[in-house]
Design a protein around this motif. Structure first.
Motif, PDB file in Angstrom:
ATOM      1  N   ALA A 167       0.815  -1.221   0.000  1.00  0.00           N
ATOM      2  CA  ALA A 167       0.000   0.000   0.000  1.00  0.00           C
ATOM      3  C   ALA A 167       0.845   1.265   0.000  1.00  0.00           C
ATOM      4  CB  ALA A 167      -0.927   0.001   1.218  1.00  0.00           C
ATOM      5  N   SER A 168       2.122   1.133   0.287  1.00  0.00           N
ATOM      6  CA  SER A 168       2.984   2.310   0.340  1.00  0.00           C
ATOM      7  C   SER A 168       3.530   2.643  -1.048  1.00  0.00           C
ATOM      8  CB  SER A 168       4.155   2.067   1.301  1.00  0.00           C
ATOM      9  OG  SER A 168       5.048   1.093   0.777  1.00  0.00           O
ATOM     10  N   ASN A 169       4.054   3.842  -1.163  1.00  0.00           N
ATOM     11  CA  ASN A 169       4.693   4.285  -2.400  1.00  0.00           C
ATOM     12  C   ASN A 169       6.089   4.780  -2.046  1.00  0.00           C
ATOM     13  OD1 ASN A 169       5.639   5.583  -4.713  1.00  0.00           O
ATOM     14  ND2 ASN A 169       3.633   6.400  -5.254  1.00  0.00           N
ATOM     15  N   PRO A 170       7.144   4.016  -2.381  1.00  0.00           N
ATOM     16  CA  PRO A 170       8.492   4.423  -1.971  1.00  0.00           C
ATOM     17  C   PRO A 170       8.882   5.819  -2.441  1.00  0.00           C
ATOM     18  CG  PRO A 170       8.498   2.170  -2.796  1.00  0.00           C
ATOM     19  CD  PRO A 170       7.144   2.736  -3.087  1.00  0.00           C
ATOM     20  N   GLN A 171       8.342   6.252  -3.573  1.00  0.00           N
ATOM     21  CA  GLN A 171       8.712   7.572  -4.093  1.00  0.00           C
ATOM     22  C   GLN A 171       8.154   8.704  -3.252  1.00  0.00           C
ATOM     23  OE1 GLN A 171       7.206   6.867  -8.115  1.00  0.00           O
ATOM     24  NE2 GLN A 171       9.291   7.090  -8.900  1.00  0.00           N
ATOM     25  N   SER A 172       6.908   8.536  -2.742  1.00  0.00           N
ATOM     26  CA  SER A 172       6.263   9.619  -1.986  1.00  0.00           C
ATOM     27  C   SER A 172       6.063   9.283  -0.515  1.00  0.00           C
ATOM     28  CB  SER A 172       4.903   9.950  -2.610  1.00  0.00           C
ATOM     29  OG  SER A 172       4.054   8.802  -2.613  1.00  0.00           O
ATOM     30  N   GLY A 173       6.170   8.007  -0.162  1.00  0.00           N
ATOM     31  CA  GLY A 173       5.930   7.614   1.224  1.00  0.00           C
ATOM     32  C   GLY A 173       6.935   6.591   1.712  1.00  0.00           C
ATOM     33  N   LEU A 174       8.218   6.894   1.508  1.00  0.00           N
ATOM     34  CA  LEU A 174       9.275   5.946   1.898  1.00  0.00           C
ATOM     35  C   LEU A 174       9.247   5.596   3.384  1.00  0.00           C
ATOM     36  CD1 LEU A 174      11.677   4.283   0.917  1.00  0.00           C
ATOM     37  CD2 LEU A 174      13.141   6.275   1.330  1.00  0.00           C
ATOM     38  N   PRO A 175       8.952   6.540   4.310  1.00  0.00           N
ATOM     39  CA  PRO A 175       8.903   6.168   5.735  1.00  0.00           C
ATOM     40  C   PRO A 175       7.924   5.031   6.024  1.00  0.00           C
ATOM     41  CG  PRO A 175       9.012   8.542   5.539  1.00  0.00           C
ATOM     42  CD  PRO A 175       8.822   8.002   4.139  1.00  0.00           C
ATOM     43  N   LEU A 176       6.769   5.030   5.347  1.00  0.00           N
ATOM     44  CA  LEU A 176       5.807   3.936   5.552  1.00  0.00           C
ATOM     45  C   LEU A 176       6.379   2.627   5.027  1.00  0.00           C
ATOM     46  CD1 LEU A 176       3.053   2.836   6.365  1.00  0.00           C
ATOM     47  CD2 LEU A 176       2.166   3.572   4.132  1.00  0.00           C
ATOM     48  N   THR A 177       7.034   2.666   3.874  1.00  0.00           N
ATOM     49  CA  THR A 177       7.668   1.456   3.337  1.00  0.00           C
ATOM     50  C   THR A 177       8.692   0.909   4.317  1.00  0.00           C
ATOM     51  OG1 THR A 177       7.417   2.352   1.088  1.00  0.00           O
ATOM     52  CG2 THR A 177       8.928   0.494   1.380  1.00  0.00           C
ATOM     53  N   ILE A 178       9.497   1.796   4.890  1.00  0.00           N
ATOM     54  CA  ILE A 178      10.524   1.372   5.853  1.00  0.00           C
ATOM     55  C   ILE A 178       9.878   0.770   7.094  1.00  0.00           C
ATOM     56  CG2 ILE A 178      12.362   2.189   7.359  1.00  0.00           C
ATOM     57  CD1 ILE A 178      12.992   4.315   5.238  1.00  0.00           C
ATOM     58  N   ALA A 179       8.856   1.430   7.635  1.00  0.00           N
ATOM     59  CA  ALA A 179       8.198   0.939   8.846  1.00  0.00           C
ATOM     60  C   ALA A 179       7.598  -0.444   8.632  1.00  0.00           C
ATOM     61  CB  ALA A 179       7.123   1.930   9.294  1.00  0.00           C
ATOM     62  N   CYS A 180       6.966  -0.635   7.499  1.00  0.00           N
ATOM     63  CA  CYS A 180       6.355  -1.940   7.201  1.00  0.00           C
ATOM     64  C   CYS A 180       7.426  -3.006   6.976  1.00  0.00           C
ATOM     65  CB  CYS A 180       5.447  -1.830   5.983  1.00  0.00           C
ATOM     66  SG  CYS A 180       3.957  -0.840   6.261  1.00  0.00           S
ATOM     67  N   ALA A 181       8.554  -2.626   6.364  1.00  0.00           N
ATOM     68  CA  ALA A 181       9.649  -3.573   6.175  1.00  0.00           C
ATOM     69  C   ALA A 181      10.232  -4.003   7.517  1.00  0.00           C
ATOM     70  CB  ALA A 181      10.731  -2.959   5.290  1.00  0.00           C
ATOM     71  N   VAL A 182      10.342  -3.069   8.460  1.00  0.00           N
ATOM     72  CA  VAL A 182      10.825  -3.410   9.803  1.00  0.00           C
ATOM     73  C   VAL A 182       9.869  -4.401  10.463  1.00  0.00           C
ATOM     74  CG1 VAL A 182      11.223  -2.494  12.122  1.00  0.00           C
ATOM     75  CG2 VAL A 182      12.110  -1.266  10.127  1.00  0.00           C
ATOM     76  N   LEU A 183       8.569  -4.175  10.326  1.00  0.00           N
ATOM     77  CA  LEU A 183       7.579  -5.105  10.889  1.00  0.00           C
ATOM     78  C   LEU A 183       7.733  -6.491  10.285  1.00  0.00           C
ATOM     79  CD1 LEU A 183       5.044  -5.905  12.475  1.00  0.00           C
ATOM     80  CD2 LEU A 183       3.662  -4.909  10.620  1.00  0.00           C
ATOM     81  N   VAL A 184       7.901  -6.564   8.957  1.00  0.00           N
ATOM     82  CA  VAL A 184       8.076  -7.860   8.292  1.00  0.00           C
ATOM     83  C   VAL A 184       9.319  -8.574   8.825  1.00  0.00           C
ATOM     84  CG1 VAL A 184       8.574  -8.988   6.090  1.00  0.00           C
ATOM     85  CG2 VAL A 184       6.844  -7.190   6.197  1.00  0.00           C
ATOM     86  N   ALA A 185      10.439  -7.848   8.921  1.00  0.00           N
ATOM     87  CA  ALA A 185      11.682  -8.467   9.368  1.00  0.00           C
ATOM     88  C   ALA A 185      11.578  -8.959  10.810  1.00  0.00           C
ATOM     89  CB  ALA A 185      12.840  -7.478   9.229  1.00  0.00           C
ATOM     90  N   PHE A 186      10.988  -8.141  11.688  1.00  0.00           N
ATOM     91  CA  PHE A 186      10.859  -8.535  13.090  1.00  0.00           C
ATOM     92  C   PHE A 186       9.943  -9.745  13.242  1.00  0.00           C
ATOM     93  CE2 PHE A 186       8.683  -8.280  17.199  1.00  0.00           C
ATOM     94  CZ  PHE A 186       9.773  -8.273  18.072  1.00  0.00           C
ATOM     95  N   ALA A 187       8.788  -9.699  12.573  1.00  0.00           N
ATOM     96  CA  ALA A 187       7.856 -10.824  12.663  1.00  0.00           C
ATOM     97  C   ALA A 187       8.447 -12.082  12.042  1.00  0.00           C
ATOM     98  CB  ALA A 187       6.530 -10.467  11.983  1.00  0.00           C
ATOM     99  N   SER A 188       9.180 -11.929  10.933  1.00  0.00           N
ATOM    100  CA  SER A 188       9.796 -13.080  10.274  1.00  0.00           C
ATOM    101  C   SER A 188      10.869 -13.716  11.143  1.00  0.00           C
ATOM    102  CB  SER A 188      10.393 -12.640   8.933  1.00  0.00           C
ATOM    103  OG  SER A 188      11.096 -13.700   8.324  1.00  0.00           O
ATOM    104  N   ALA A 189      11.712 -12.879  11.776  1.00  0.00           N
ATOM    105  CA  ALA A 189      12.742 -13.415  12.670  1.00  0.00           C
ATOM    106  C   ALA A 189      12.115 -14.137  13.849  1.00  0.00           C
ATOM    107  CB  ALA A 189      13.651 -12.283  13.152  1.00  0.00           C
TER     108      ALA A 189
END
Length: 440
Positions: A110-132
């Motif tokens: 749902a995020s757009n790295p070009q205009s909403g990179l902070p949301l992309t980063i936050a969601c990526a952190v959630l994925v990495a933490f939950a995956s680990a």
């Protein structure tokens, strides 16, 4: 004859064990998120025009896999409200982690790295933490669910599912992005987390007893380290240095591999075909070659050879970036790199496993495997800065030069390595950590 019959019966029993079959979906669920916050994400970001410096820094979200041992005791000893009552402690944590991964992937879509990179980063952190966290609990369930003599087959099932997930999250996501778009690719990956959730629901409930003893976290980490120091003394310093530096070439340059391919003009389909499909299998062949070498020439020589070829293989990417960007040359570069990475990975897993002691094996291996991944990930975060300042050839040539100190460290630990081999029986070793070479 009776002994042979016993072995045949044991084999038939193992092959019909439903717990081993369950490791396939659980392994798939474990492997799916890794590339989606690593090299696949770097391709999306580069195509979106994100700077190489930011892409390099984004690789640090994968540090969650290196620090998972810090919260592993919590996952091991505490229940998840509501879910643990319904599913049991292990399955409750599994379901929570899988839902967390899916939610994070949906957020990235749902995020757009070009205009909403902070949301992309936050969601990526959630994925990495939950995956680990998922990796921790799946390993815990695997160990609790089957006796020691079946753990080899349990791990093999997990590894197969993991490798299939790497192909899906690598080649599959790139194909969808090429022919549809990136949000659709990440939504499809989120839906595929349902494979692991089904495996969780089908898994038997094995932890009906009360919560385990709540040992101090510091004690659970310090005691295994103290045991290593008692056994190895000051030799532990070069041993840890070797482990910490061994895979730096892979991690330091791996995050820049996909941006390199894109900047050289290769299509996402080309990258998927060569790197994410063909390359994964070459990495598996390299791992088998490393394992065979371990049985033929012992531990130290494969460790030394792996250090040289894994670091030296980065020269292929330097050559590729220096005006040699053809599909054939891409295939050759990935062949050399992934084979070398698989070979070196098998040698390092064998070496770290030989350092563990009975009673501390799981914790010591977790700590050592975190150590080998951490420095490379930290350095990899700065790889984009190097490329933007000096170019791709400079990055890959400098990472190849790490082979020099690695050879010196191998020579320092040679005698201790020989003693380790003499004290340990040969055993089958399977590494279910994220294979860096395959991630390229």
């Amino acid at each position: 004859m009776a002994e042979a019959e016993k072995r045949r019966l044991s084999l038939r029993d193992v092959l019909t064990d439903g717990r081993i079959a369950l490791m396939l979906p659980l392994g798939f669920s474990s492997g799916l998120p890794f590339l989606l916050v690593f090299s696949t994400l770097s391709a999306w970001l580069r195509e979106a025009g994100i700077s190489l410096t930011v892409i390099g820094l984004m690789s640090w979200v994968a540090l969650a896999y290196s620090f998972k041992f810090l919260w592993a005791p919590i996952v091991d000893r505490y229940d998840v409200p509501v879910l643990s009552n319904l599913l049991g402690r292990r399955r409750g944590w599994m379901a929570l982690a899988q839902l967390g991964v899916a939610a994070g992937l949906i957020g990235m879509a749902a995020s757009n790295p070009q205009s909403g990179l902070p949301l992309t980063i936050a969601c990526a952190v959630l994925v990495a933490f939950a995956s680990a966290t998922q990796d921790v609990v799946i390993d815990g369930w695997r160990i609790d669910a089957a006796p020691t003599e079946r753990q080899g087959m349990m791990a093999a099932g997990l590894l197969l599912g993991y490798r299939l997930a790497l192909i899906t999250a690598g080649a599959g996501a790139l194909y969808i992005a090429e022919f549809v778009n990136w949000p659709s690719a990440y939504l499809a990956m989120a839906a595929l987390m349902g494979v692991g959730l089904i495996g969780t629901l089908l898994a038997p409930k094995i932890d009906e007893g009360p919560a385990r003893q709540r040992l101090p976290l510091a004690k659970a980490i310090v005691e295994p380290l103290s045991d290593l120091f008692r056994r190895k003394g000051m030799m532990l310093v070069p041993i840890l240095a070797l482990i910490a530096c061994y895979r730096i070439p892979d991690y330091a340059s791996g995050i820049m591999a996909n941006p390199l391919y894109i900047d050289l003009g290769f299509s996402k389909a080309d990258i998927a075909n060569v790197s994410k499909l063909y390359g994964v299998w070459i990495g598996i062949i390299g791992a088998f070659a490393g394992g065979l070498a371990l049985t033929r020439i012992g531990l130290w020589w494969p460790l030394l050879i792996g250090a040289v070829i894994a670091a030296g293989s980065n020269l292929m990417f330097s050559w590729l970036a220096s005006g040699n960007a053809t599909l054939w040359n891409l295939t050759l570069s990935i062949s050399v790199d992934n084979f070398a990475g698989g070979f070196a990975g098998a040698a390092l897993v064998a070496y770290m496993s030989g350092l563990t002691a009975p009673g501390f094996a799981a914790t010591q291996y977790a700590l050592l495997s975190s150590l080998y991944a951490l420095p490379g990930k930290l350095i990899g975060g700065a790889s984009g800065v190097v490329v933007e300042a000096y170019g791709y050839p400079a990055l890959f040539t400098s990472t190849a030069a790490i082979a020099i100190p690695l050879v010196l460290l191998c020579l320092v630990v040679r005698r201790d390595t020989m003693k380790t081999v003499e004290k340990k029986e040969d055993r089958v070793l399977i590494d279910d950590s994220p294979p860096v070479a395959a991630a390229r």
